[in-house]
Design a protein around this motif. Structure first.
Motif, mmCIF file in Angstrom:
data_model
loop_
_atom_site.group_PDB
_atom_site.id
_atom_site.type_symbol
_atom_site.label_atom_id
_atom_site.label_comp_id
_atom_site.label_asym_id
_atom_site.label_seq_id
_atom_site.Cartn_x
_atom_site.Cartn_y
_atom_site.Cartn_z
ATOM 1 N N VAL A 150 -21.134 117.106 56.946
ATOM 2 C CA VAL A 150 -22.550 117.490 56.986
ATOM 3 C C VAL A 150 -22.772 118.713 57.871
ATOM 4 O O VAL A 150 -22.066 118.934 58.855
ATOM 5 C CB VAL A 150 -23.449 116.313 57.426
ATOM 6 N N PRO A 151 -23.772 119.525 57.486
ATOM 7 C CA PRO A 151 -24.089 120.705 58.284
ATOM 8 C C PRO A 151 -24.689 120.315 59.627
ATOM 9 O O PRO A 151 -25.143 119.181 59.820
ATOM 10 C CB PRO A 151 -25.104 121.454 57.423
ATOM 11 N N THR A 152 -24.650 121.254 60.534
ATOM 12 C CA THR A 152 -25.342 121.127 61.809
ATOM 13 C C THR A 152 -26.335 122.281 61.894
ATOM 14 O O THR A 152 -26.225 123.241 61.121
ATOM 15 C CB THR A 152 -24.362 121.162 62.999
ATOM 16 N N PRO A 153 -27.300 122.233 62.784
ATOM 17 C CA PRO A 153 -28.279 123.328 62.855
ATOM 18 C C PRO A 153 -27.592 124.692 62.983
ATOM 19 O O PRO A 153 -26.753 124.903 63.855
ATOM 20 C CB PRO A 153 -29.094 122.989 64.103
ATOM 21 N N GLY A 154 -27.919 125.559 62.051
ATOM 22 C CA GLY A 154 -27.373 126.908 62.066
ATOM 23 C C GLY A 154 -25.992 127.059 61.466
ATOM 24 O O GLY A 154 -25.462 128.163 61.409
ATOM 25 N N GLN A 155 -25.375 125.958 61.021
ATOM 26 C CA GLN A 155 -24.040 126.026 60.430
ATOM 27 C C GLN A 155 -24.028 125.270 59.108
ATOM 28 O O GLN A 155 -24.608 124.196 58.997
ATOM 29 C CB GLN A 155 -22.996 125.445 61.380
ATOM 30 N N PRO A 156 -23.341 125.835 58.100
ATOM 31 C CA PRO A 156 -23.322 125.190 56.788
ATOM 32 C C PRO A 156 -22.451 123.942 56.771
ATOM 33 O O PRO A 156 -21.608 123.735 57.641
ATOM 34 C CB PRO A 156 -22.725 126.271 55.880
#
Length: 133
Positions: free
Chosen positions: A50-56
């Motif tokens: 799963v993505p994290t804030p600001g990262q795909p």
């Protein structure tokens, strides 16, 4: 994923071909300290870290063939809360193989790895380490 309303496009996921999507997703989830999408199972043909804030997100898709050539693109990973050498040791413990150790005695440099299916990536110095040299 991003806070930008003005961008025409954003990178939503980076997709990898994999012979064992769940095993490769396990490796990358552990390395990046992320989670695998709830419900993704070892037998699935696609598994998402799963993505994290600001990262795909990282999406792993089952394909019948193995990797046959050098990557045309790879990740350069920089530690955020630890040092380069700690993360190099951690990546190796998780199953990555060092392909080229380019660390220098003066503290500069990086290491080139292959993940369990041969995809290359690098681990460089943290911001604090870069400021010191």
């Amino acid at each position: 994923m991003t806070d930008s309303q003005s961008a025409a496009l954003e990178i939503h996921e980076i997709t990898f071909d994999a012979q064992d999507p769940h095993a490769l997703a396990d490796f990358w989830a552990a390395l990046l300290e992320r989670e695998i999408r709830p419900g993704d199972m070892p037998q699935d043909d696609s598994v998402l870290v799963v993505p994290t804030p600001g990262q795909p997100g990282l999406l792993f898709l089952r394909v019948p063939e193995g990797k046959t050539a050098k990557n045309r693109i790879h990740f350069d990973l920089w530690p955020t809360s630890t040092g380069r050498d700690e993360q190099i040791a951690r990546a190796t413990a998780l199953g990555a193989m060092v392909l080229d150790d380019r660390r220098q005695p003066n503290g500069k440099g990086w290491a080139v790895f292959a993940d369990p299916e041969g995809n290359e990536f690098c681990i460089g110095r943290s911001a604090a380490e870069r400021e010191r040299t």
